[in-house]
Design a protein around this motif. Structure first.
Motif, PDB file in Angstrom:
ATOM      1  N   HIS A 156       0.832  -1.208   0.000  1.00  0.00           N
ATOM      2  CA  HIS A 156       0.000   0.000   0.000  1.00  0.00           C
ATOM      3  C   HIS A 156       0.866   1.258   0.000  1.00  0.00           C
ATOM      4  O   HIS A 156       0.596   2.210  -0.738  1.00  0.00           O
ATOM      5  N   MET A 157       1.918   1.269   0.802  1.00  0.00           N
ATOM      6  CA  MET A 157       2.822   2.419   0.857  1.00  0.00           C
ATOM      7  C   MET A 157       3.486   2.668  -0.496  1.00  0.00           C
ATOM      8  O   MET A 157       3.543   3.800  -0.991  1.00  0.00           O
ATOM      9  N   ILE A 158       3.984   1.593  -1.093  1.00  0.00           N
ATOM     10  CA  ILE A 158       4.697   1.732  -2.366  1.00  0.00           C
ATOM     11  C   ILE A 158       3.754   2.204  -3.463  1.00  0.00           C
ATOM     12  O   ILE A 158       4.112   3.084  -4.264  1.00  0.00           O
ATOM     13  N   ARG A 159       2.559   1.650  -3.508  1.00  0.00           N
ATOM     14  CA  ARG A 159       1.576   2.076  -4.515  1.00  0.00           C
ATOM     15  C   ARG A 159       1.238   3.558  -4.335  1.00  0.00           C
ATOM     16  O   ARG A 159       1.031   4.296  -5.315  1.00  0.00           O
ATOM     17  N   HIS A 160       1.170   4.001  -3.100  1.00  0.00           N
ATOM     18  CA  HIS A 160       0.841   5.402  -2.809  1.00  0.00           C
ATOM     19  C   HIS A 160       1.973   6.348  -3.216  1.00  0.00           C
ATOM     20  O   HIS A 160       1.734   7.429  -3.755  1.00  0.00           O
ATOM     21  N   ILE A 161       3.215   5.940  -3.003  1.00  0.00           N
ATOM     22  CA  ILE A 161       4.378   6.776  -3.331  1.00  0.00           C
ATOM     23  C   ILE A 161       4.586   6.861  -4.842  1.00  0.00           C
ATOM     24  O   ILE A 161       5.070   7.863  -5.363  1.00  0.00           O
ATOM     25  N   GLU A 162       4.246   5.789  -5.568  1.00  0.00           N
ATOM     26  CA  GLU A 162       4.401   5.719  -7.028  1.00  0.00           C
ATOM     27  C   GLU A 162       5.861   5.943  -7.455  1.00  0.00           C
ATOM     28  O   GLU A 162       6.185   6.888  -8.176  1.00  0.00           O
ATOM     29  N   PRO A 163       6.764   5.075  -7.025  1.00  0.00           N
ATOM     30  CA  PRO A 163       8.185   5.260  -7.358  1.00  0.00           C
ATOM     31  C   PRO A 163       8.495   4.897  -8.805  1.00  0.00           C
ATOM     32  O   PRO A 163       7.766   4.124  -9.443  1.00  0.00           O
ATOM     33  N   ALA A 164       9.603   5.436  -9.304  1.00  0.00           N
ATOM     34  CA  ALA A 164      10.117   5.017 -10.610  1.00  0.00           C
ATOM     35  C   ALA A 164      10.863   3.700 -10.466  1.00  0.00           C
ATOM     36  O   ALA A 164      10.929   2.900 -11.406  1.00  0.00           O
ATOM     37  N   VAL A 165      11.440   3.481  -9.260  1.00  0.00           N
ATOM     38  CA  VAL A 165      12.210   2.266  -8.983  1.00  0.00           C
ATOM     39  C   VAL A 165      11.846   1.761  -7.590  1.00  0.00           C
ATOM     40  O   VAL A 165      11.710   2.556  -6.659  1.00  0.00           O
ATOM     41  N   HIS A 166      11.682   0.445  -7.475  1.00  0.00           N
ATOM     42  CA  HIS A 166      11.520  -0.158  -6.145  1.00  0.00           C
ATOM     43  C   HIS A 166      12.507  -1.311  -6.003  1.00  0.00           C
ATOM     44  O   HIS A 166      12.673  -2.127  -6.907  1.00  0.00           O
ATOM     45  N   ILE A 167      13.167  -1.370  -4.839  1.00  0.00           N
ATOM     46  CA  ILE A 167      14.102  -2.445  -4.529  1.00  0.00           C
ATOM     47  C   ILE A 167      13.504  -3.281  -3.401  1.00  0.00           C
ATOM     48  O   ILE A 167      13.215  -2.754  -2.320  1.00  0.00           O
ATOM     49  N   GLU A 168      13.309  -4.570  -3.669  1.00  0.00           N
ATOM     50  CA  GLU A 168      12.656  -5.455  -2.700  1.00  0.00           C
ATOM     51  C   GLU A 168      13.576  -6.599  -2.301  1.00  0.00           C
ATOM     52  O   GLU A 168      14.313  -7.141  -3.137  1.00  0.00           O
ATOM     53  N   GLY A 169      13.521  -6.961  -1.015  1.00  0.00           N
ATOM     54  CA  GLY A 169      14.307  -8.087  -0.527  1.00  0.00           C
ATOM     55  C   GLY A 169      13.529  -8.989   0.401  1.00  0.00           C
ATOM     56  O   GLY A 169      14.071  -9.952   0.925  1.00  0.00           O
ATOM     57  N   GLY A 170      12.239  -8.657   0.603  1.00  0.00           N
ATOM     58  CA  GLY A 170      11.435  -9.445   1.525  1.00  0.00           C
ATOM     59  C   GLY A 170      11.773  -9.147   2.978  1.00  0.00           C
ATOM     60  O   GLY A 170      12.256  -8.070   3.312  1.00  0.00           O
ATOM     61  N   TRP A 171      11.574 -10.150   3.839  1.00  0.00           N
ATOM     62  CA  TRP A 171      11.934 -10.014   5.249  1.00  0.00           C
ATOM     63  C   TRP A 171      12.314 -11.399   5.758  1.00  0.00           C
ATOM     64  O   TRP A 171      12.588 -12.295   4.957  1.00  0.00           O
ATOM     65  N   GLU A 172      12.377 -11.586   7.078  1.00  0.00           N
ATOM     66  CA  GLU A 172      12.900 -12.845   7.609  1.00  0.00           C
ATOM     67  C   GLU A 172      12.082 -14.067   7.181  1.00  0.00           C
ATOM     68  O   GLU A 172      12.641 -15.147   6.980  1.00  0.00           O
ATOM     69  N   LEU A 173      10.787 -13.922   7.042  1.00  0.00           N
ATOM     70  CA  LEU A 173       9.929 -15.072   6.778  1.00  0.00           C
ATOM     71  C   LEU A 173       9.501 -15.203   5.321  1.00  0.00           C
ATOM     72  O   LEU A 173       8.771 -16.135   4.982  1.00  0.00           O
ATOM     73  N   ASP A 174       9.948 -14.298   4.467  1.00  0.00           N
ATOM     74  CA  ASP A 174       9.528 -14.366   3.066  1.00  0.00           C
ATOM     75  C   ASP A 174      10.521 -13.585   2.213  1.00  0.00           C
ATOM     76  O   ASP A 174      11.083 -12.579   2.666  1.00  0.00           O
ATOM     77  N   ASP A 175      10.718 -14.031   0.980  1.00  0.00           N
ATOM     78  CA  ASP A 175      11.699 -13.362   0.112  1.00  0.00           C
ATOM     79  C   ASP A 175      11.112 -12.225  -0.722  1.00  0.00           C
ATOM     80  O   ASP A 175      11.800 -11.637  -1.556  1.00  0.00           O
ATOM     81  N   GLY A 176       9.831 -11.919  -0.496  1.00  0.00           N
ATOM     82  CA  GLY A 176       9.220 -10.784  -1.189  1.00  0.00           C
ATOM     83  C   GLY A 176       8.557 -11.128  -2.505  1.00  0.00           C
ATOM     84  O   GLY A 176       8.195 -10.232  -3.276  1.00  0.00           O
ATOM     85  N   GLU A 177       8.352 -12.416  -2.770  1.00  0.00           N
ATOM     86  CA  GLU A 177       7.774 -12.839  -4.053  1.00  0.00           C
ATOM     87  C   GLU A 177       6.399 -12.229  -4.293  1.00  0.00           C
ATOM     88  O   GLU A 177       6.120 -11.701  -5.372  1.00  0.00           O
ATOM     89  N   ASP A 178       5.534 -12.291  -3.288  1.00  0.00           N
ATOM     90  CA  ASP A 178       4.173 -11.782  -3.468  1.00  0.00           C
ATOM     91  C   ASP A 178       4.173 -10.276  -3.683  1.00  0.00           C
ATOM     92  O   ASP A 178       3.361  -9.739  -4.440  1.00  0.00           O
ATOM     93  N   ILE A 179       5.106  -9.586  -3.039  1.00  0.00           N
ATOM     94  CA  ILE A 179       5.204  -8.136  -3.203  1.00  0.00           C
ATOM     95  C   ILE A 179       5.609  -7.789  -4.630  1.00  0.00           C
ATOM     96  O   ILE A 179       5.016  -6.908  -5.265  1.00  0.00           O
ATOM     97  N   VAL A 180       6.616  -8.487  -5.147  1.00  0.00           N
ATOM     98  CA  VAL A 180       7.069  -8.253  -6.523  1.00  0.00           C
ATOM     99  C   VAL A 180       5.943  -8.564  -7.504  1.00  0.00           C
ATOM    100  O   VAL A 180       5.693  -7.819  -8.462  1.00  0.00           O
ATOM    101  N   ARG A 181       5.235  -9.653  -7.275  1.00  0.00           N
ATOM    102  CA  ARG A 181       4.149 -10.058  -8.166  1.00  0.00           C
ATOM    103  C   ARG A 181       3.056  -8.976  -8.240  1.00  0.00           C
ATOM    104  O   ARG A 181       2.541  -8.662  -9.308  1.00  0.00           O
ATOM    105  N   LYS A 182       2.719  -8.416  -7.079  1.00  0.00           N
ATOM    106  CA  LYS A 182       1.624  -7.441  -7.030  1.00  0.00           C
ATOM    107  C   LYS A 182       2.054  -6.038  -7.481  1.00  0.00           C
ATOM    108  O   LYS A 182       1.216  -5.241  -7.900  1.00  0.00           O
ATOM    109  N   LEU A 183       3.354  -5.745  -7.386  1.00  0.00           N
ATOM    110  CA  LEU A 183       3.833  -4.416  -7.782  1.00  0.00           C
ATOM    111  C   LEU A 183       4.225  -4.343  -9.250  1.00  0.00           C
ATOM    112  O   LEU A 183       4.278  -3.250  -9.825  1.00  0.00           O
ATOM    113  N   ARG A 184       4.517  -5.478  -9.847  1.00  0.00           N
ATOM    114  CA  ARG A 184       5.042  -5.491 -11.221  1.00  0.00           C
ATOM    115  C   ARG A 184       4.184  -4.705 -12.220  1.00  0.00           C
ATOM    116  O   ARG A 184       4.731  -3.999 -13.076  1.00  0.00           O
ATOM    117  N   PRO A 185       2.857  -4.746 -12.150  1.00  0.00           N
ATOM    118  CA  PRO A 185       2.071  -3.975 -13.125  1.00  0.00           C
ATOM    119  C   PRO A 185       2.092  -2.461 -12.895  1.00  0.00           C
ATOM    120  O   PRO A 185       1.682  -1.702 -13.770  1.00  0.00           O
TER     121      PRO A 185
END
Length: 250
Positions: free
Chosen positions: A161-190
């Motif tokens: 929600h934060m990233i969608r609101h900011i509308e960046p030109a670039v986002h760098i994702e690494g996930g967190w301790e319990l997940d590698d960020g796959e779902d975040i990348v999938r939902k942000l890609r469009p």
């Protein structure tokens, strides 16, 4: 006699005409000098300024104005597994530390991008620990990270929600301790023009296969870049980081 009188009259009038002309010329010259002096003393702020007619102070202000008016590209950075890592095996008792050269990277990144940092935490204690880590590294000093652009979240949905609101030109994702960020990348890609996904080498190798697994469909795209380390991304190259391999090759 009449002719001589006319000649004498014309001769007597000539000096007065010259005197008047000289008087008008002097007045015009004085006005012009006053205008030139005023222009040099108080140059118009909207006009061009050159090195020859500017004081050092004015030149400094001019350069500062140009630098501050240059619009930077907006970049959002998920701090975990990119800049920070947690060597603790217990997620509830984290012991965060910087990846090698990551603090220097982050400092330089702010010079080229308008950086918004997003940090996924599980407790107030973890938040305080990370905040102290940034403070000790000098990243919260004026001119580095803007504290108003350090955002905290406790869920992946909150991060998205934060990233969608900011509308960046670039986002760098690494996930967190319990997940590698796959779902975040999938939902942000469009929605994000450029996504850099920092994942393990083993995980990355699964995307190099000729046929992707069904579970991996929808993640990859022309705007998604994979990397093992933050310092090996294209953004690192943009800000002047050169990765040196163990054998000494760059």
């Amino acid at each position: 006699m009449a002719t001589n009188a006319i000649v004498q009259k014309q001769t007597s009038l000539l000096p007065r005409w010259i005197v008047r002309l000289l008087g008008y010329s002097s007045l015009a010259a004085a006005i012009l000098s006053l205008i030139v002096y005023w222009y040099k003393r108080f140059p118009p702020s909207s006009g061009p300024t050159t090195a020859s007619n500017s004081s050092a102070g004015w030149g400094t202000r001019l350069l500062g104005g140009v630098a501050s008016s240059r619009k930077k590209r907006v970049l959002t950075l998920s701090l975990k597994n990119t800049v920070l890592w947690n060597p603790s095996s217990d997620v509830d008792t984290p012991n965060h530390a910087f990846h090698e050269n990551a603090a220097i990277f982050l400092n330089r990144l702010t010079q080229l991008f308008d950086v918004h940092v997003i940090i996924h935490v599980s407790s107030d204690d973890e938040k305080d620990q990370i905040n102290q880590l940034l403070q000790n590294a000098g990243l919260l000093e004026k001119g580095v990270l803007d504290t108003r652009k350090i955002l905290w979240c406790s869920t992946e949905e909150g991060k998205i929600h934060m990233i969608r609101h900011i509308e960046p030109a670039v986002h760098i994702e690494g996930g967190w301790e319990l997940d590698d960020g796959e779902d975040i990348v999938r939902k942000l890609r469009p929605f994000v023009p450029r996504l850099l996904w920092v994942i393990t080498r083993r995980r990355r190798s699964s995307f190099n296969q000729a046929r992707l697994k069904e579970s991996d469909q929808g993640i990859m795209g022309a705007n998604v870049e994979l990397a093992d380390k933050l310092l090996e991304t294209s953004v690192a190259s943009e800000i002047g980081f050169a990765v040196v391999e163990e054998d000494g090759d760059v």
